[in-house]
Write an enzyme that holds these catalytic residues in place. Sequence first.
Site, short mmCIF file in Angstrom:
data_model
loop_
_atom_site.label_atom_id
_atom_site.label_comp_id
_atom_site.label_asym_id
_atom_site.label_seq_id
_atom_site.Cartn_x
_atom_site.Cartn_y
_atom_site.Cartn_z
N ALA A 115 28.16 -41.99 52.29
CA ALA A 115 28.14 -41.13 53.48
C ALA A 115 28.88 -39.82 53.21
CB ALA A 115 28.78 -41.87 54.66
N THR A 130 25.15 -49.00 57.29
CA THR A 130 25.03 -50.30 57.97
C THR A 130 24.08 -51.19 57.19
OG1 THR A 130 24.39 -51.45 59.99
CG2 THR A 130 23.29 -49.34 59.59
N SER A 131 24.42 -52.48 57.15
CA SER A 131 23.55 -53.41 56.42
C SER A 131 22.32 -53.76 57.25
CB SER A 131 24.33 -54.68 56.06
OG SER A 131 24.95 -55.22 57.21
N ASP A 190 36.71 -48.64 64.91
CA ASP A 190 37.76 -47.64 64.65
C ASP A 190 37.48 -46.39 65.49
OD1 ASP A 190 36.05 -45.74 63.22
OD2 ASP A 190 36.10 -47.12 61.51
N ARG A 211 44.68 -54.65 61.34
CA ARG A 211 43.51 -53.77 61.28
C ARG A 211 43.80 -52.43 61.96
NH1 ARG A 211 38.19 -56.61 63.23
NH2 ARG A 211 37.34 -54.67 62.43
N CYS A 213 47.29 -59.94 85.97
CA CYS A 213 47.01 -61.35 86.28
C CYS A 213 47.70 -62.31 85.31
CB CYS A 213 45.51 -61.61 86.28
SG CYS A 213 44.78 -61.50 84.62
N ASN A 244 22.77 -44.80 52.38
CA ASN A 244 23.46 -46.03 51.97
C ASN A 244 23.34 -46.13 50.45
OD1 ASN A 244 24.20 -48.87 51.61
ND2 ASN A 244 23.88 -49.07 53.82
N PRO A 245 24.43 -46.47 49.76
CA PRO A 245 24.30 -46.58 48.30
C PRO A 245 23.49 -47.79 47.85
CG PRO A 245 26.57 -47.06 49.02
CD PRO A 245 25.80 -46.64 50.23
N HIS A 296 30.21 -52.21 69.53
CA HIS A 296 31.03 -53.41 69.33
C HIS A 296 32.46 -53.23 69.84
CE1 HIS A 296 28.07 -54.89 65.99
NE2 HIS A 296 27.60 -55.05 67.20
#
Length: 264
Positions: A245, A202-203, A106, A72, A164, A227-228, A121
């Site tokens: 966007a 965003t959903s 990202d 990723r 550690c 949002n499409p 997040h």
Amino acid sequence: MEQEFVERVAPLLRAARRIVVCTGAGISAESGVPTFRDDLTGLWARFDAQQLATPEAFHADPDLVWGWYEWRRARVRRARPNAGHLAVAAIEARVPASTVITQNVDDLHERAGSRTAIHLHGSLFAPRCVGVPAHPAALPEPPDDEVIGSPEGRRIPPPRCASCAALVRPGVVWFGEGLPEAALTAAVDAATSCELLLAVGTSGVVYPAAEIPRIAARAGATVLQVNPEPTALDAVCAVNLRGTAAQVLPALVAAAWGPDGHTA
Ligand code: OAD
């Protein structure tokens, strides 16, 4: 794209002193970073992102999960910010008391010039160890592209913490984990005090992030969405701009402040 709606909402943008732009995976889709609901491709085609992004998966097989995060990271390093990220940075430049809140891990907002992005997040580029307390860890050198794209890249052992010796894990929020408290508090504060919130890509189904536009609406802000597709946030939004966007955000900035983002 609905130019008529864009023209209608542009004055709201121009008048607002505090704007929050709340982004999700959709804003990075046009940079080639897949959304969370897209199927994984290539080497990872038979895996499910929602199962790899868990503390249980890392505990059971740290090399597999670390290998997925290396893949990723490699995709994001190759990606470039798109016109949507640049338009968000233009809004921030135009309206200094604005805040970008993203669920994305990202760094495309930063690379587009955004100063304030709150990462609800976490980040792909800020690993930490699993020890208690957790220590921030340096990212190891990225594996060669041939390794990332080969079956060998499916299992890459995570480094050990320099302080550690505990395993290093990705500094992202996994399913079932709490959000970073400072980020969540800053996001709630910004949502409570803004006049306008733009929800982009965003959903609106993953909580508590999905609560942010709802908090702004309850506090009296106008909430707009780009949002499409229809989303769980449609009912909260005064206007739903159906488009991507990278199409809608530059058009919105141009309609509000002129083609170069400055007042016409
Ligand atoms: P999702 O993958 O749930 O939703 C992406 C949204 O982007 C969908 O509503 C798409 O219609 C929309 N979309 C797709 N292409 C777009 C484009 N070019 N322009 C604008 N919108 C577009 O992504 P998020 O809502 O960000 O959490 O997902 C939230 C969280 O779910 C992620 O942060 C991740 C995941 O579980 C964690 O890992 C904790």
